[in-house]
Write a protein that holds these residues in place. Structure first.
Motif, PDB file in Angstrom:
ATOM      1  N   TYR A 258       9.296  -3.126  16.535  1.00  0.00           N
ATOM      2  CA  TYR A 258       9.784  -2.477  17.747  1.00  0.00           C
ATOM      3  C   TYR A 258      10.410  -3.490  18.694  1.00  0.00           C
ATOM      4  CZ  TYR A 258       6.903   1.421  16.161  1.00  0.00           C
ATOM      5  OH  TYR A 258       6.359   2.434  15.425  1.00  0.00           O
ATOM      6  N   PHE A 259       9.844  -4.683  18.737  1.00  0.00           N
ATOM      7  CA  PHE A 259      10.358  -5.717  19.643  1.00  0.00           C
ATOM      8  C   PHE A 259      11.781  -6.112  19.260  1.00  0.00           C
ATOM      9  CE2 PHE A 259      10.700 -10.278  20.813  1.00  0.00           C
ATOM     10  CZ  PHE A 259      10.635 -10.114  22.182  1.00  0.00           C
ATOM     11  N   ILE A 260      12.015  -6.382  17.982  1.00  0.00           N
ATOM     12  CA  ILE A 260      13.352  -6.768  17.510  1.00  0.00           C
ATOM     13  C   ILE A 260      14.329  -5.613  17.658  1.00  0.00           C
ATOM     14  CG2 ILE A 260      14.674  -7.497  15.493  1.00  0.00           C
ATOM     15  CD1 ILE A 260      12.162  -8.960  14.537  1.00  0.00           C
ATOM     16  N   GLN A 261      13.889  -4.396  17.323  1.00  0.00           N
ATOM     17  CA  GLN A 261      14.748  -3.234  17.448  1.00  0.00           C
ATOM     18  C   GLN A 261      15.099  -2.961  18.901  1.00  0.00           C
ATOM     19  OE1 GLN A 261      13.085   0.288  15.681  1.00  0.00           O
ATOM     20  NE2 GLN A 261      14.755   1.598  16.359  1.00  0.00           N
TER      21      GLN A 261
ATOM     22  N   PRO B 121      -4.577 -13.183  20.439  1.00  0.00           N
ATOM     23  CA  PRO B 121      -4.123 -11.877  20.943  1.00  0.00           C
ATOM     24  C   PRO B 121      -2.615 -11.726  20.933  1.00  0.00           C
ATOM     25  CG  PRO B 121      -5.869 -12.743  22.338  1.00  0.00           C
ATOM     26  CD  PRO B 121      -5.494 -13.840  21.396  1.00  0.00           C
ATOM     27  N   VAL B 122      -1.890 -12.751  21.381  1.00  0.00           N
ATOM     28  CA  VAL B 122      -0.427 -12.676  21.403  1.00  0.00           C
ATOM     29  C   VAL B 122       0.126 -12.609  19.986  1.00  0.00           C
ATOM     30  CG1 VAL B 122       1.683 -13.840  22.127  1.00  0.00           C
ATOM     31  CG2 VAL B 122      -0.333 -13.907  23.588  1.00  0.00           C
ATOM     32  N   ALA B 123      -0.458 -13.387  19.074  1.00  0.00           N
ATOM     33  CA  ALA B 123      -0.003 -13.369  17.682  1.00  0.00           C
ATOM     34  C   ALA B 123      -0.200 -11.987  17.063  1.00  0.00           C
ATOM     35  CB  ALA B 123      -0.751 -14.430  16.887  1.00  0.00           C
ATOM     36  N   LEU B 124      -1.329 -11.360  17.333  1.00  0.00           N
ATOM     37  CA  LEU B 124      -1.591 -10.022  16.798  1.00  0.00           C
ATOM     38  C   LEU B 124      -0.609  -9.000  17.345  1.00  0.00           C
ATOM     39  CD1 LEU B 124      -5.512  -9.918  16.901  1.00  0.00           C
ATOM     40  CD2 LEU B 124      -4.034 -10.188  14.897  1.00  0.00           C
ATOM     41  N   ILE B 125      -0.278  -9.130  18.624  1.00  0.00           N
ATOM     42  CA  ILE B 125       0.680  -8.208  19.228  1.00  0.00           C
ATOM     43  C   ILE B 125       2.035  -8.319  18.538  1.00  0.00           C
ATOM     44  CG2 ILE B 125       2.025  -7.770  21.316  1.00  0.00           C
ATOM     45  CD1 ILE B 125      -0.471  -8.343  22.928  1.00  0.00           C
ATOM     46  N   PHE B 126       2.491  -9.552  18.290  1.00  0.00           N
ATOM     47  CA  PHE B 126       3.783  -9.748  17.639  1.00  0.00           C
ATOM     48  C   PHE B 126       3.742  -9.269  16.189  1.00  0.00           C
ATOM     49  CE2 PHE B 126       4.997 -12.623  21.109  1.00  0.00           C
ATOM     50  CZ  PHE B 126       6.325 -12.226  21.273  1.00  0.00           C
ATOM     51  N   ILE B 127       2.627  -9.471  15.506  1.00  0.00           N
ATOM     52  CA  ILE B 127       2.533  -9.057  14.106  1.00  0.00           C
ATOM     53  C   ILE B 127       2.659  -7.539  13.968  1.00  0.00           C
ATOM     54  CG2 ILE B 127       0.951  -8.883  12.142  1.00  0.00           C
ATOM     55  CD1 ILE B 127      -0.087 -11.663  12.893  1.00  0.00           C
TER      56      ILE B 127
ATOM     57  N   THR C 290      17.226  -4.609  30.514  1.00  0.00           N
ATOM     58  CA  THR C 290      17.105  -4.281  29.088  1.00  0.00           C
ATOM     59  C   THR C 290      17.040  -2.775  28.873  1.00  0.00           C
ATOM     60  OG1 THR C 290      15.957  -6.366  28.616  1.00  0.00           O
ATOM     61  CG2 THR C 290      15.691  -4.590  27.025  1.00  0.00           C
ATOM     62  N   LEU C 291      16.212  -2.095  29.658  1.00  0.00           N
ATOM     63  CA  LEU C 291      16.057  -0.653  29.480  1.00  0.00           C
ATOM     64  C   LEU C 291      17.274   0.113  29.986  1.00  0.00           C
ATOM     65  CD1 LEU C 291      12.283  -0.265  30.309  1.00  0.00           C
ATOM     66  CD2 LEU C 291      13.404   0.222  28.146  1.00  0.00           C
ATOM     67  N   LYS C 292      17.954  -0.396  30.999  1.00  0.00           N
ATOM     68  CA  LYS C 292      19.191   0.255  31.445  1.00  0.00           C
ATOM     69  C   LYS C 292      20.231   0.243  30.322  1.00  0.00           C
ATOM     70  CE  LYS C 292      23.011  -0.027  34.708  1.00  0.00           C
ATOM     71  NZ  LYS C 292      23.993   0.037  33.606  1.00  0.00           N
TER      72      LYS C 292
ATOM     73  N   VAL D 267      13.554   5.806  23.594  1.00  0.00           N
ATOM     74  CA  VAL D 267      13.670   4.398  23.990  1.00  0.00           C
ATOM     75  C   VAL D 267      12.347   3.660  23.802  1.00  0.00           C
ATOM     76  CG1 VAL D 267      15.512   4.876  25.643  1.00  0.00           C
ATOM     77  CG2 VAL D 267      13.149   4.940  26.414  1.00  0.00           C
ATOM     78  N   VAL D 268      11.513   4.153  22.904  1.00  0.00           N
ATOM     79  CA  VAL D 268      10.210   3.509  22.659  1.00  0.00           C
ATOM     80  C   VAL D 268      10.360   2.041  22.263  1.00  0.00           C
ATOM     81  CG1 VAL D 268       8.204   3.503  21.126  1.00  0.00           C
ATOM     82  CG2 VAL D 268       8.976   5.632  22.161  1.00  0.00           C
ATOM     83  N   PRO D 269      11.299   1.673  21.358  1.00  0.00           N
ATOM     84  CA  PRO D 269      11.446   0.240  21.032  1.00  0.00           C
ATOM     85  C   PRO D 269      11.775  -0.619  22.246  1.00  0.00           C
ATOM     86  CG  PRO D 269      12.556   1.578  19.396  1.00  0.00           C
ATOM     87  CD  PRO D 269      12.172   2.507  20.504  1.00  0.00           C
ATOM     88  N   GLY D 270      12.637  -0.112  23.127  1.00  0.00           N
ATOM     89  CA  GLY D 270      12.971  -0.868  24.336  1.00  0.00           C
ATOM     90  C   GLY D 270      11.782  -0.996  25.273  1.00  0.00           C
ATOM     91  N   VAL D 271      10.992   0.065  25.380  1.00  0.00           N
ATOM     92  CA  VAL D 271       9.805   0.036  26.230  1.00  0.00           C
ATOM     93  C   VAL D 271       8.789  -0.966  25.691  1.00  0.00           C
ATOM     94  CG1 VAL D 271       7.836   1.391  27.041  1.00  0.00           C
ATOM     95  CG2 VAL D 271      10.118   2.393  27.057  1.00  0.00           C
ATOM     96  N   ILE D 272       8.596  -0.974  24.374  1.00  0.00           N
ATOM     97  CA  ILE D 272       7.635  -1.893  23.767  1.00  0.00           C
ATOM     98  C   ILE D 272       8.084  -3.343  23.929  1.00  0.00           C
ATOM     99  CG2 ILE D 272       6.654  -2.648  21.568  1.00  0.00           C
ATOM    100  CD1 ILE D 272       6.487   0.246  20.738  1.00  0.00           C
ATOM    101  N   SER D 273       9.385  -3.607  23.758  1.00  0.00           N
ATOM    102  CA  SER D 273       9.877  -4.972  23.936  1.00  0.00           C
ATOM    103  C   SER D 273       9.684  -5.442  25.376  1.00  0.00           C
ATOM    104  CB  SER D 273      11.356  -5.059  23.543  1.00  0.00           C
ATOM    105  OG  SER D 273      12.159  -4.259  24.392  1.00  0.00           O
ATOM    106  N   THR D 274       9.869  -4.547  26.343  1.00  0.00           N
ATOM    107  CA  THR D 274       9.638  -4.888  27.749  1.00  0.00           C
ATOM    108  C   THR D 274       8.155  -5.135  28.001  1.00  0.00           C
ATOM    109  OG1 THR D 274      11.532  -3.534  28.432  1.00  0.00           O
ATOM    110  CG2 THR D 274       9.922  -4.097  30.123  1.00  0.00           C
ATOM    111  N   ALA D 275       7.299  -4.323  27.389  1.00  0.00           N
ATOM    112  CA  ALA D 275       5.860  -4.499  27.556  1.00  0.00           C
ATOM    113  C   ALA D 275       5.398  -5.837  26.978  1.00  0.00           C
ATOM    114  CB  ALA D 275       5.118  -3.345  26.884  1.00  0.00           C
TER     115      ALA D 275
END
Length: 284
Positions: A272-275, A261-267, A163-165, A198-206
């Motif tokens: 950033y995750f979608i981007q 916790p997971v719901a809060l992270i997605f909210i 993804t990050l590549k 590449v912050v959005p890509g890093v956040i989606s990977t995290a």
């Protein structure tokens, strides 16, 4: 001609088909979630009713109170948060540097090494468990958080690196050359010029790495056996599900509680995750 008109996006037939499909998909997604919620709100005796009802006759919050006041659940929650955050941080850092290396550096064996990293996705995780268990036993890492962290990092690396590549591939090399001309070192270019882009890509990977660690049952149940070190998935299963009796009401209440916790992270990070996913999957 009438057949093509039937599937035209503006035709009445297409609208009916779209609405019906949306309702069916919605039922598959929302009905299990609704059933979890009403089961958590039912008294224990109603959860085992022979003729279950979609609408509970009485509502109680005792199941949530029992879960929140259960010290075992809080211990499992603490363990899961620790393992998930540590494995998420390590895997995200490794994926970022690996993705940058595969995208911007040219060295012998680069493609072969990347293929080697991606092979972890080719095998069923249950099969890999046999090898991982043997390795962890040899190094005396069984019943240790480190065995879980290393396993989760291994599974996050292939997808996160790819993804990050793809994300780094969109950044022009001229930006790196401009930094070099201005006298910036390679580390400065990476950390202050390229990585912020590449912050959005890093956040989606995290997020991917965190959710993977949070939801795991198979490895957490096999590699960690001490009750005090259990994470949420095996802890909930062994607490509320037994050979002769299952406490479904408390199980559903606990499932809702640990999903917070997971719901809060997605909210807070869904933008950033979608981007990160959309930008990393399209080459400019």
């Amino acid at each position: 001609m009438s057949e093509f008109k039937l599937f035209d996006s503006k035709s009445k037939g297409f609208k009916i088909f779209f609405i019906v499909s949306l309702i069916i998909v919605g039922l598959f997604v929302l009905l299990p979630l609704y059933w979890i919620i009403i089961t958590a709100l039912k008294p224990a005796k109603d959860a085992f009713n022979v003729n279950p009802s979609l609408f509970p006759k009485s509502i109680t919050f005792d199941n949530f109170i029992q879960v929140i006041t259960d010290k075992r659940i809080l211990i499992y929650l603490r363990n899961s948060l620790f393992v998930s955050f540590v494995s998420c941080f390590i895997s995200t850092a490794l994926c970022t540097y690996a993705g940058y290396s595969f995208s911007k550096f040219r060295y012998k064996g680069r493609k072969s090494f990347m293929m080697l990293v991606m092979t972890a996705q080719m095998f069923p995780f249950a099969v890999l468990l046999l090898t991982i268990y043997t390795v962890m036993r040899k190094f005396n890492l069984l019943d240790n958080y480190l065995s879980l962290i290393l396993s989760f990092v291994t599974f996050t690396l292939p997808m996160g690196t790819l993804t990050l590549k793809s994300y780094f591939d969109e950044i022009p090399d001229s930006l790196i050359e401009s930094g070099s001309i201005d006298g910036a070192s390679r580390m400065t270019i990476m950390h202050k010029i390229i990585f912020p882009l590449v912050v959005p890509g890093v956040i989606s990977t995290a997020i991917y790495g965190f959710v993977w660690s949070w939801n795991d049952l198979l490895y957490s149940l096999t590699l960690v056996t001490s009750a005090a070190k259990r994470t949420l998935a095996p802890g909930l299963s062994l607490t509320y599900m037994g050979e002769f009796q299952n406490n479904w009401s408390n199980m559903m209440a606990a499932s809702i509680f640990v999903s917070i916790p997971v719901a809060l992270i997605f909210i807070f990070l869904q933008r950033y995750f979608i981007q990160g996913i959309t930008s990393g999957s399209v080459k400019g």
